[in-house]
Design a protein around this motif. Structure first.
Motif, PDB file in Angstrom:
ATOM      1  N   LYS A  54      -2.775   9.572   5.365  1.00 24.83           N
ATOM      2  CA  LYS A  54      -3.979   8.927   5.941  1.00 24.83           C
ATOM      3  C   LYS A  54      -3.759   7.468   6.287  1.00 24.83           C
ATOM      4  O   LYS A  54      -3.765   6.946   7.128  1.00 24.83           O
ATOM      5  N   LEU A  55      -2.639   6.808   5.299  1.00 22.74           N
ATOM      6  CA  LEU A  55      -2.391   5.438   5.618  1.00 22.74           C
ATOM      7  C   LEU A  55      -1.396   5.473   6.652  1.00 22.74           C
ATOM      8  O   LEU A  55      -1.520   4.463   7.607  1.00 22.74           O
ATOM      9  N   PRO A 100       1.718   4.756  -3.576  1.00 18.17           N
ATOM     10  CA  PRO A 100       1.511   6.106  -3.760  1.00 18.17           C
ATOM     11  C   PRO A 100       2.861   6.913  -3.919  1.00 18.17           C
ATOM     12  O   PRO A 100       2.939   7.965  -4.251  1.00 18.17           O
ATOM     13  N   GLU A 132     -11.165   5.469  -3.137  1.00 18.71           N
ATOM     14  CA  GLU A 132     -10.228   5.729  -2.183  1.00 18.71           C
ATOM     15  C   GLU A 132     -10.385   4.942  -1.007  1.00 18.71           C
ATOM     16  O   GLU A 132     -11.406   4.478  -0.306  1.00 18.71           O
ATOM     17  N   GLN A 162      -2.874  14.469  -4.154  1.00 17.99           N
ATOM     18  CA  GLN A 162      -3.849  13.457  -3.597  1.00 17.99           C
ATOM     19  C   GLN A 162      -3.246  12.042  -3.037  1.00 17.99           C
ATOM     20  O   GLN A 162      -3.704  11.624  -2.047  1.00 17.99           O
ATOM     21  N   GLU A 163      -2.061  11.633  -3.792  1.00 17.93           N
ATOM     22  CA  GLU A 163      -1.438  10.535  -3.382  1.00 17.93           C
ATOM     23  C   GLU A 163      -0.659  10.909  -2.077  1.00 17.93           C
ATOM     24  O   GLU A 163      -0.699  10.003  -1.188  1.00 17.93           O
ATOM     25  N   ARG A 182      -1.656  12.699   0.314  1.00 24.69           N
ATOM     26  CA  ARG A 182      -2.840  12.663   1.458  1.00 24.69           C
ATOM     27  C   ARG A 182      -3.163  11.427   1.614  1.00 24.69           C
ATOM     28  O   ARG A 182      -3.471  11.039   2.964  1.00 24.69           O
ATOM     29  N   ARG A 183      -3.389  10.546   0.633  1.00 28.28           N
ATOM     30  CA  ARG A 183      -3.587   8.964   0.868  1.00 28.28           C
ATOM     31  C   ARG A 183      -2.613   8.528   1.791  1.00 28.28           C
ATOM     32  O   ARG A 183      -2.925   7.720   2.528  1.00 28.28           O
ATOM     33  N   GLU A 209       0.888  -1.259  -0.068  1.00 24.59           N
ATOM     34  CA  GLU A 209      -0.088   0.128  -0.148  1.00 24.59           C
ATOM     35  C   GLU A 209       0.727   1.204  -0.058  1.00 24.59           C
ATOM     36  O   GLU A 209       0.496   2.305  -0.496  1.00 24.59           O
ATOM     37  N   THR A 235      -7.927   2.445   2.295  1.00 29.57           N
ATOM     38  CA  THR A 235      -6.523   1.463   2.776  1.00 29.57           C
ATOM     39  C   THR A 235      -6.962   0.250   3.063  1.00 29.57           C
ATOM     40  O   THR A 235      -6.097  -0.485   3.215  1.00 29.57           O
TER      41      THR A 235
END
Length: 420
Positions: A248-249, A210, A379, A241-242, A244-245, A206, A381
């Motif tokens: 969060k991950l 990103p 979106e 965006q990646e 931010r992802r 994961e 995880t």
């Protein structure tokens, strides 16, 4: 790795078992030996006192004169020069067999003497008595009481044999039982290890996606230094965006890691659960309207419970976000929060794509996403529901899911009003 660990564990357990078994066996053996010898010594001392108080003539003593004395005890009389005057009572022994018990050889009052493969307990008394023997007056300086320890030694030998055989059998049983128990004991550890390895592999996968996207876009910007921000705005947006992802991950991974190590504690207080659900729904209502999804509520007021308000709000956000993410356009999300016995029942139901029956048992597993082909464009995880389950478990509640493909999914949570 686990095979070697199991073998080491079994060997260690067997060693400890052998030490304990030998310790208990030795304690039992020497305790029994001490008790048997002590009983013999007491009998010898008692018989000695009985003999010392008996009237002469000793050599003509009849067994009727000592009815309470053990018949295996032999009385020996010695003069002051170490000569054997005679023996009476007890077992009959030849004179040659009695000579080895010469009192000069005695270093203590009571001791063991081995002769001709037999072990005797000998009690030597120092006296000064005159007796009449065959018409002659003789002085008795030593009186010896001899007890044949053959029955006691046989008993101890049998006990030692039983302990030895029992020890060998017990070691064999301990070995096989240890292998079985070690295998059973290592099952949860092995499962945890496998989950950890799977977790690391999934997390790496994961994180790699990103990071790869961000790296590609940055390299593209580096190769075109003359292009403007407006011209590269699409690639910059993708990188944001990646990022931010990715953020969060990492945050979710940190939360799960802290829960696994019991570092994350709940800050319990009185939480107005009804108001909290209402506010959380209002936050998502505008997002739902954009997608043409309506949210219906059935919230009981007032409704309070003891818990961590921040974590309970996180639970609601995860459930509402999950429902909104997998709902069809023009669909409906129903949120219910009511008193249920000694707790609160919270239900979030959507009319979305649903979950197959095969996937339902795994929806709370980390990084698990049902129907990954359809979820790839969404979106997420795969950690949200794992965190939600931890929040519910930490409050002493229960969470379950009901779903049917193509008709929607319901997440049902029960939380105690007063959590332990």
């Amino acid at each position: 790795m686990f095979k070697k660990t199991r073998i080491r564990l079994v060997i260690l357990n067997v060693i400890v078992f052998v030490i304990l078994l030998n310790g208990l066996g030795s304690a039992l053996y020497f305790s029994m030996q001490y008790r048997l010898i002590s009983q013999v010594d007491k009998e010898l001392i008692r018989a000695g006192k009985r003999l010392a108080q008996a009237p002469p003539p000793f050599l003509k003593a009849d067994r009727k004169r000592f009815p309470d004395v053990d018949r295996r005890i032999i009385f020996l009389l010695w003069d002051d020069k170490g000569g054997l005057i005679g023996n009476f009572y007890g077992e009959t022994l030849e004179r040659e067999e009695l000579l080895p018990f010469h009192p000069d050889r005695r270093a203590a009052e009571i001791e063991n003497v081995s002769e001709n493969g037999q072990t005797y307990r000998v009690y030597t008394m120092f006296v000064d008595k005159q007796i009449l023997d065959q018409g002659k007056i003789k002085t008795v300086s030593y009186i010896q009481l001899i007890y044949n320890l053959e029955p006691e030694m046989n008993m101890l030998g049998t006990l030692l044999y039983v302990l030895g055989i029992g020890g060998l059998v017990s070691i064999g049983i301990a070995l096989f039982a240890g292998l079985f128990l070690a295998k059973r004991a290592l099952i949860p550890i092995q499962q945890s290890w496998e989950k950890q390895q799977q977790f690391i592999a999934d997390a790496s996968h994961e994180l790699r996606t990103p990071l790869s996207v961000i790296l590609v876009n940055l390299e593209r910007l580096f190769r075109s230094p003359g292009r403007t921000i407006e011209e590269e705005s699409e690639h910059i947006l993708v990188s944001i965006q990646e990022t931010r992802r990715l953020n969060k991950l990492v945050s979710d991974l940190l939360t799960l890691a802290r829960t696994d190590s019991n570092e994350l504690q709940l800050l319990k207080q009185t939480v107005p659960m009804g108001e909290l659900v209402e506010k959380s729904v209002q936050t998502f209502r505008q997002l739902a309207t954009v997608r043409g999804i309506s949210i219906e509520t059935d919230i009981q007021q007032p409704l309070e419970m003891s818990g961590d308000q921040e974590r309970l709000q996180q639970l609601l956000v995860i459930m509402l976000d999950n429902a909104l993410k997998y709902s069809y356009e023009q669909g409906v999300i129903a949120v219910s929060c009511k008193r249920d016995g000694h707790g609160i029942s919270l239900i979030v139901k959507d009319s979305g794509i649903g979950i197959s029956q095969e996937d339902i048992p795994y929806v709370f597993d980390r990084f698990y996403r049902a129907d990954k082909m359809r979820s790839r464009k969404l979106e997420g995880t795969g950690l949200g529901l794992s965190i939600a389950k931890w929040i519910v478990d930490a409050h002493g509640g229960k969470i379950r899911v009901e779903s049917e493909e193509g008709k929607g999914t319901s997440f049902i949570v029960w939380l105690p009003v007063k959590s332990g």
